[in-house]
Design a protein around this motif. Structure first.
Motif, PDB file in Angstrom:
ATOM      1  N   ALA A  12      16.453  -1.472   8.775  1.00 16.28           N
ATOM      2  CA  ALA A  12      17.594  -0.699   8.286  1.00 16.28           C
ATOM      3  C   ALA A  12      18.411  -0.130   9.436  1.00 16.28           C
ATOM      4  N   VAL A  13      17.732   0.321  10.479  1.00 19.41           N
ATOM      5  CA  VAL A  13      18.436   0.875  11.635  1.00 19.41           C
ATOM      6  C   VAL A  13      19.182  -0.237  12.362  1.00 19.41           C
ATOM      7  N   LEU A  32      32.716   9.726  -1.527  1.00 23.69           N
ATOM      8  CA  LEU A  32      31.729  10.326  -0.637  1.00 23.69           C
ATOM      9  C   LEU A  32      30.406  10.487  -1.380  1.00 23.69           C
ATOM     10  N   ASP A  33      30.475  10.884  -2.639  1.00 24.93           N
ATOM     11  CA  ASP A  33      29.261  11.015  -3.446  1.00 24.93           C
ATOM     12  C   ASP A  33      28.554   9.669  -3.589  1.00 24.93           C
ATOM     13  N   LYS A  34      29.312   8.587  -3.740  1.00 24.65           N
ATOM     14  CA  LYS A  34      28.716   7.251  -3.839  1.00 24.65           C
ATOM     15  C   LYS A  34      28.016   6.883  -2.536  1.00 24.65           C
ATOM     16  N   ALA A  39      22.748   6.432   0.507  1.00 22.90           N
ATOM     17  CA  ALA A  39      22.278   6.704   1.864  1.00 22.90           C
ATOM     18  C   ALA A  39      20.786   6.428   2.065  1.00 22.90           C
ATOM     19  N   GLY A  40      19.989   6.613   1.047  1.00 24.02           N
ATOM     20  CA  GLY A  40      18.560   6.345   1.186  1.00 24.02           C
ATOM     21  C   GLY A  40      17.697   7.570   1.407  1.00 24.02           C
ATOM     22  N   ARG A  54      26.581   7.434   6.272  1.00 23.58           N
ATOM     23  CA  ARG A  54      26.021   6.075   6.240  1.00 23.58           C
ATOM     24  C   ARG A  54      24.855   5.887   7.211  1.00 23.58           C
ATOM     25  N   ILE A  55      24.892   6.521   8.375  1.00 21.57           N
ATOM     26  CA  ILE A  55      23.831   6.315   9.364  1.00 21.57           C
ATOM     27  C   ILE A  55      22.743   7.381   9.316  1.00 21.57           C
ATOM     28  N   TYR A  56      23.014   8.490   8.639  1.00 18.02           N
ATOM     29  CA  TYR A  56      22.153   9.667   8.690  1.00 18.02           C
ATOM     30  C   TYR A  56      20.668   9.342   8.464  1.00 18.02           C
ATOM     31  N   CYS A  57      20.345   8.665   7.400  1.00 16.68           N
ATOM     32  CA  CYS A  57      18.942   8.468   7.009  1.00 16.68           C
ATOM     33  C   CYS A  57      18.174   7.577   7.980  1.00 16.68           C
ATOM     34  N   ALA A  58      18.861   6.742   8.725  1.00 12.99           N
ATOM     35  CA  ALA A  58      18.196   5.847   9.671  1.00 12.99           C
ATOM     36  C   ALA A  58      18.015   6.475  11.052  1.00 12.99           C
ATOM     37  N   MET A  59      18.523   7.675  11.222  1.00  9.63           N
ATOM     38  CA  MET A  59      18.467   8.328  12.527  1.00  9.63           C
ATOM     39  C   MET A  59      17.244   9.221  12.656  1.00  9.63           C
TER      40      MET A  59
END
Length: 142
Positions: A12-13, A32-34, A39-40, A54-59
């Motif tokens: 994912a990252v 933004l809600d979508k 986001a995961g 979009r990148i938050y959860c993979a960080m």
């Protein structure tokens, strides 16, 4: 000094690092809600930039914390001090969320230098917020 070996990032990252930046920003709160829903993981309301969501959860957690802090900094930096009380509030918020961002970002770059996916994300963050403090930020293999 020898660079730390690159750690294989989760798929994912890697996908995030290889993805092209969004060409269009969602036009409203519903979009933004979508993006948040896709986001995961739970993304704090403080993180409102679509690319950051979009990148938050993979960080890693330290990059997530920086994203929340930087989004808050940007929010307050864009506000107008319409009276003395609001000016004081904005100055306090700037001191709390914006001061020290150079050191925090520089530390993130150094800490994650060997992780190509995180480095790619930091390059994107740098571009969005003009954070380049004379760092040698280049993609892996580039």
């Amino acid at each position: 000094m020898t660079a730390a070996p690159a750690v294989k990032a989760p798929a994912a990252v890697e996908a995030i690092a290889e993805a092209e930046p969004a060409t269009e920003q969602p036009s409203g709160e519903e979009d933004l809600d979508k993006v948040r829903a896709a986001a995961g993981c739970p993304v704090p309301e403080d993180v409102y930039d679509v690319d950051d969501v979009r990148i938050y959860c993979a960080m890693p957690a330290d990059v997530q914390a920086f994203l929340a802090r930087e989004n808050t900094c940007q929010h307050f930096a864009g506000e107008e001090p319409y009276d003395d009380e609001r000016r004081r509030e904005l100055e306090e918020a700037s001191a709390k969320y914006c001061e020290g961002r150079e050191k925090i970002f520089t530390d993130l770059v150094a800490r994650h230098r060997g992780d190509c996916a995180v480095r790619a994300a930091l390059i994107g963050i740098n571009g969005r917020y003009d954070l380049d403090f004379d760092l040698d930020l280049k993609p892996c293999g580039g």
